[in-house]
Design a protein around this motif. Sequence first.
Motif: not given
Length: 145
Positions: A98, A101, A105, A127, A130, A132, A143
């Motif tokens: 994460y 991410h 993001w 998104n 997580l 999507q 996304s």
Amino acid sequence: MTGAGTVAPPGGAGAPADRLPSLTGLRWVAALLVFGFHAATMRIIAEPDVQGAVGKVFALGLSGVQFFFILSGFVLVWSARPGQSRRAFWRRRFAKIYPNHLVLWALAVLAALWFADPVPIGVAVENLLLLQAWDPRSGHTASTR
């Protein structure tokens, strides 16, 4: 191999290895196949003859994506520690995945704003969380708007 689920380190003490170096090369090949496939199908290469050759060489690029899914499942099972609770396993997976991410993001949202590309808040939040891929509406699974 020293037993089920363990790989002897090169020194041979019998302890489980932290990495699977033989898979690194396979990941590189799969990534190259995926990259070449996208280069051919997204018309990045302008010269028709070169594009045709790249398309033929990387025609199996989608197999690289499938390989990554299979490899991910294997690594998830391989990385599970004996006696570890599910909660500890998922906490460790979350801590590994994460933060990367979240950074990417934020960079993607900033890039979209920089280039004045619309950023629908619902798509951005899905998104971020997580989720999507679970939204079947058009444009949400990838996304995009």
